[in-house]
Scaffold this active site. Structure first.
Site, short mmCIF file in Angstrom:
data_model
loop_
_atom_site.label_atom_id
_atom_site.label_comp_id
_atom_site.label_asym_id
_atom_site.label_seq_id
_atom_site.Cartn_x
_atom_site.Cartn_y
_atom_site.Cartn_z
N HIS A 94 -23.85 82.81 -59.66
CA HIS A 94 -24.82 81.88 -60.24
C HIS A 94 -26.06 82.68 -60.66
O HIS A 94 -26.13 83.88 -60.46
CB HIS A 94 -25.23 80.82 -59.22
CG HIS A 94 -24.08 79.99 -58.76
ND1 HIS A 94 -24.15 79.13 -57.70
CD2 HIS A 94 -22.81 79.88 -59.24
CE1 HIS A 94 -22.99 78.52 -57.52
NE2 HIS A 94 -22.15 78.97 -58.44
N ASP A 133 -18.84 76.76 -64.44
CA ASP A 133 -18.97 77.44 -63.16
C ASP A 133 -17.69 78.14 -62.72
O ASP A 133 -17.70 79.34 -62.42
CB ASP A 133 -19.37 76.44 -62.08
CG ASP A 133 -19.59 77.14 -60.77
OD1 ASP A 133 -20.55 77.92 -60.69
OD2 ASP A 133 -18.77 76.94 -59.85
N ARG A 185 -18.07 87.10 -55.64
CA ARG A 185 -18.25 85.85 -56.40
C ARG A 185 -19.73 85.44 -56.39
O ARG A 185 -20.25 85.01 -57.40
CB ARG A 185 -17.39 84.76 -55.74
CG ARG A 185 -17.31 83.44 -56.51
CD ARG A 185 -16.27 82.56 -55.82
NE ARG A 185 -16.13 81.25 -56.41
CZ ARG A 185 -15.29 80.91 -57.39
NH1 ARG A 185 -14.52 81.83 -57.93
NH2 ARG A 185 -15.21 79.68 -57.82
N ASP A 186 -20.37 85.57 -55.25
CA ASP A 186 -21.82 85.33 -55.18
C ASP A 186 -22.57 86.65 -55.31
O ASP A 186 -23.81 86.67 -55.35
CB ASP A 186 -22.19 84.65 -53.85
CG ASP A 186 -21.47 83.32 -53.69
OD1 ASP A 186 -21.27 82.64 -54.71
OD2 ASP A 186 -21.08 82.99 -52.55
N ASP A 204 -21.23 71.71 -64.09
CA ASP A 204 -21.38 72.70 -63.02
C ASP A 204 -21.62 74.08 -63.63
O ASP A 204 -20.90 74.50 -64.53
CB ASP A 204 -20.12 72.71 -62.14
CG ASP A 204 -20.46 73.04 -60.71
OD1 ASP A 204 -20.90 74.18 -60.46
OD2 ASP A 204 -20.30 72.15 -59.85
N HIS A 225 -23.08 81.02 -49.05
CA HIS A 225 -22.29 80.53 -47.92
C HIS A 225 -22.71 81.17 -46.60
O HIS A 225 -22.48 80.62 -45.52
CB HIS A 225 -20.80 80.84 -48.14
CG HIS A 225 -20.21 80.10 -49.29
ND1 HIS A 225 -19.58 78.88 -49.16
CD2 HIS A 225 -20.16 80.38 -50.61
CE1 HIS A 225 -19.16 78.46 -50.34
NE2 HIS A 225 -19.50 79.35 -51.25
N SER A 247 -23.88 74.88 -55.59
CA SER A 247 -23.42 73.49 -55.70
C SER A 247 -23.85 72.63 -54.53
O SER A 247 -24.15 71.45 -54.70
CB SER A 247 -21.89 73.45 -55.77
OG SER A 247 -21.44 73.99 -56.96
N ARG A 257 -16.45 75.20 -47.90
CA ARG A 257 -15.34 76.14 -47.71
C ARG A 257 -15.09 76.49 -46.24
O ARG A 257 -14.34 77.42 -45.94
CB ARG A 257 -15.59 77.41 -48.54
CG ARG A 257 -15.59 77.15 -50.05
CD ARG A 257 -15.58 78.43 -50.83
NE ARG A 257 -15.69 78.26 -52.27
CZ ARG A 257 -14.66 77.99 -53.09
NH1 ARG A 257 -13.44 77.88 -52.60
NH2 ARG A 257 -14.85 77.88 -54.39
N HIS A 271 -26.85 74.11 -61.33
CA HIS A 271 -27.39 75.48 -61.24
C HIS A 271 -26.82 76.24 -62.41
O HIS A 271 -25.88 75.77 -63.07
CB HIS A 271 -27.00 76.18 -59.93
CG HIS A 271 -25.53 76.15 -59.69
ND1 HIS A 271 -24.64 76.96 -60.39
CD2 HIS A 271 -24.77 75.35 -58.91
CE1 HIS A 271 -23.42 76.66 -60.01
NE2 HIS A 271 -23.45 75.68 -59.12
O1 LIG Z 1 -18.05 78.59 -53.43
C1 LIG Z 1 -18.12 79.04 -54.57
O2 LIG Z 1 -17.24 78.87 -55.42
C2 LIG Z 1 -19.31 79.90 -54.93
O3 LIG Z 1 -19.71 80.66 -53.83
C3 LIG Z 1 -20.45 79.05 -55.33
O4 LIG Z 1 -20.10 78.15 -56.33
P1 LIG Z 1 -20.54 76.62 -56.26
O5 LIG Z 1 -21.82 76.58 -55.52
O6 LIG Z 1 -20.73 76.26 -57.72
O7 LIG Z 1 -19.46 75.87 -55.63
MN LIG Z 2 -21.95 74.31 -58.80
MN LIG Z 3 -20.21 78.22 -58.52
#
Ligand SMILES: O=C(O)[C@H](O)COP(=O)(O)O
Ligand SMILES: [Mn+2]
Ligand SMILES: [Mn+2]
Length: 557
Positions: A500, A429, A170-171, A28, A140, A81, A288, A471
């Site tokens: 990412h 990740d 985070r994003d 990841d 998201h 992801s 989430r 990714h």
């Molecule tokens: O939900 C998360 O942790 C991030 O926004 C994206 O990370 P992921 O796509 O690797 O889960």
């Molecule tokens: Mn991922």
């Molecule tokens: Mn991620």
């Protein structure tokens, strides 16, 4: 063959045998980028991944993992992801949630659908609550979609609107929350000028409030419930901009802001959710949102004490779980990701083992299978979840459960009970998202060691391996200018990239079971994650269905 003419039966591959154990490893957040000091994969000791790269171009190559290659709206959209594992598992490119919501908003169809009509019933006497991630990350949710939805709901009769924000970091860059809240406050002021009572009601950082996944920690959802529904939180502020600034000043970052509620002059929360209200969770991505959806929708619920369960009309931006049909009401229909490779392979006798730790468990199962929870055939499949550490940021324990995952995979391979052993190794990740470069280097090393264990087991059983990623993330930890130079903030420090990236990811094949003459084709230069499913089907001895993206391999005599 059924009466429709459809059959699950896959044709035999003309050259490749069946019965080889195939290990499928997804690293990841493991992209391929320029080798400099901000590339943690380059800095880390990763002898196994380095040696696989030496197999290029016949046994190692890059594939696209972002933008339109994974069904996202534009080439500026980084991979994630959900879309990555959907593409890996489904073998085709589906227009993903982000794009489907864009289209529904642009055409106005979102307002004609059953989901919007369902919540609209509350507009005359109740409040419309919008809960979701406030940023333009596009993983998201997206701010511009929230803005359009606010405007559209106001034009269609919403009289009282409350927004419950989750800050990102985070994003998008840490610290950007303040700007997003200011923008939203300006929008809400404009909406108020039209006579609609619209305000931010509560907030908190996404990793600490509401946006947990795969039932890792229900306390995260409870904190959100208390603020959003009950109007209770340890921090009370008159304005959200003030809240975010003050809480950041205590040392909390955007991802982990503690929950807060906005109160009026008498100290009363301005927007608890009560009987007769409508609620929309405006994130399009599933993982989430499943837990909050359960808390808002299920009558029978024992994950935490909800104290008061308001009678509301609740809709998700999308339906988040196709198998659970959760939530029952939604504004935009999700992509119909059917006939995934997992389902085909199970129908063709391929016994499958899948494993990760909690924070990524759904990635190799739920996302892999097209946002569908559960087994296709429990007799043929075993999914193992290793509990993740709870209540820490992963830079504290960057090895995470990589070795435990690899041990489970090794045992599954050596047991010879499975034809496919699939894992997700989360380290690059999850630690990359913390922005801690030193810890991310440790994380990458741990992931590489886990790959070694799995490859060693494949060696022992004469199997085949496929190592790839969903990714990029850990390969670039700094925000860069268009020309690739690291960008500095106003204090002269580098701007850490927690998100990412747009980078491609590696894919490597090998193992003693790989038939001689198998190599990567040269005529799929634009290959992406969606090409991996057909490749894996071939390695199991089958041709892929004709509508799958083409295989990456060929067999030369
Ligand atoms: O939900 C998360 O942790 C991030 O926004 C994206 O990370 P992921 O796509 O690797 O889960
Ligand atoms: Mn991922
Ligand atoms: Mn991620």
């Amino acid at each position: 063959m059924g009466s429709s003419g459809f059959s699950w039966k896959l044709a035999d591959h003309p050259k490749l045998p069946k019965g080889k154990t195939v290990a499928l490893v997804v690293l990841d957040g493991w992209g391929e980028a320029k080798a400099d000091q901000y590339n943690c994969i380059h800095i880390a000791e990763t002898p196994v991944m380095d040696s696989l790269k030496k197999g290029a171009p016949e046994k190692w190559r890059l594939v696209r993992a972002h933008g339109t290659a994974v069904g996202l709206p534009t080439e500026d959209d980084m991979g994630n992801s959900e879309v990555g594992h959907n593409a890996l598992g489904a073998g085709r490119i589906f227009a993903q949630g982000a794009k489907l919501v864009d289209l529904a908003l642009a055409s106005g169809k979102i307002y004609d659908g059953p989901g919007f009509n369902y919540i609209k019933e509350c507009f005359a006497s109740g409040t419309l609550h919008l809960i979701g991630l406030l940023s333009d990350g596009g993983v998201h949710s997206r701010l511009d979609q929230l803005q359009l939805l606010l405007k559209g709901a106001g034009e269609r009769g919403a009289k009282r609107i409350r927004v419950h924000i989750l800050t990102d970091g985070r994003d998008v860059l840490d610290g950007s929350s303040v700007g997003f809240v200011e923008t939203l406050e300006n929008d809400l002021a404009e909406i108020r000028a039209k006579g609609i009572d619209a305000q931010i009601a509560s907030g908190g950082g996404r990793m600490y409030v509401t946006m947990d996944r795969y039932e890792n920690d229900w306390n995260v959802i409870k904190r959100g419930w208390d603020a959003q529904v009950l109007g209770e939180a340890p921090h009370k502020f008159k304005s959200a901009v003030e809240a975010v600034k003050a809480l950041r000043a205590t040392g909390a970052n955007d991802q982990y802001l503690p929950p807060f509620v906005i109160v009026d002059d008498s100290g009363k929360a301005v927007g608890p959710i009560v009987d007769g209200d409508a609620v929309v969770t405006f994130n399009f991505r599933a993982d989430r949102m499943v837990m909050i959806a359960k808390s808002l929708e299920y009558a029978d619920f024992d994950k935490f004490d909800r104290v008061r369960v308001p009678k509301i009309r609740y809709a998700g931006m999308l339906q988040y779980d196709g198998e659970l049909k959760l939530p029952s009401n939604y504004l935009v229909s999700p992509p119909e990701i059917e006939r995934t490779s997992g389902e085909y392979l199970v129908h063709n006798g391929v016994r499958t083992f899948a494993c990760s730790e909690t924070v990524k468990f759904g990635h190799v199962t739920f996302f892999w299978n097209g946002n569908r929870s559960g087994y296709f055939n429990p007799e043929m499949e075993e999914y193992v979840e290793i509990p993740s550490d709870v209540g820490i940021t992963f830079n504290v324990k960057p090895n995470m459960k990589a070795i435990e995952i690899a041990e489970k995979a090794r045992d599954a391979i050596l047991s010879r009970k499975f034809d496919q052993v699939r894992v997700n190794l989360p380290n690059g990740d999850m630690v990359g998202h913390t922005g801690d470069i030193e810890a991310t280097i440790v994380a990458c090393k741990a992931a590489d060691q886990a790959v070694k264990m799995i490859l060693d087991a494949i060696e022992q059983v004469g199997g085949i391996f496929v190592v790839t990623a969903d990714h990029g993330n850990a390969e670039d930890m700094v925000k860069r200018s268009k020309s690739g130079q690291p960008l500095l903030d106003k204090n002269g420090n580098i701007q850490i990239l927690t998100s990412h990236t747009l980078e491609p990811v590696p894919i490597a094949i090998g193992g003693p079971g790989l038939a001689p003459g198998v190599r990567f084709r040269k005529d799929v230069p634009q290959g992406g994650l969606a090409n991996v499913a057909a490749t894996v089907m071939n390695l199991h001895g089958f041709e892929a269905p004709s509508d799958y993206e083409q295989t990456l391999i060929e067999v030369v005599d």
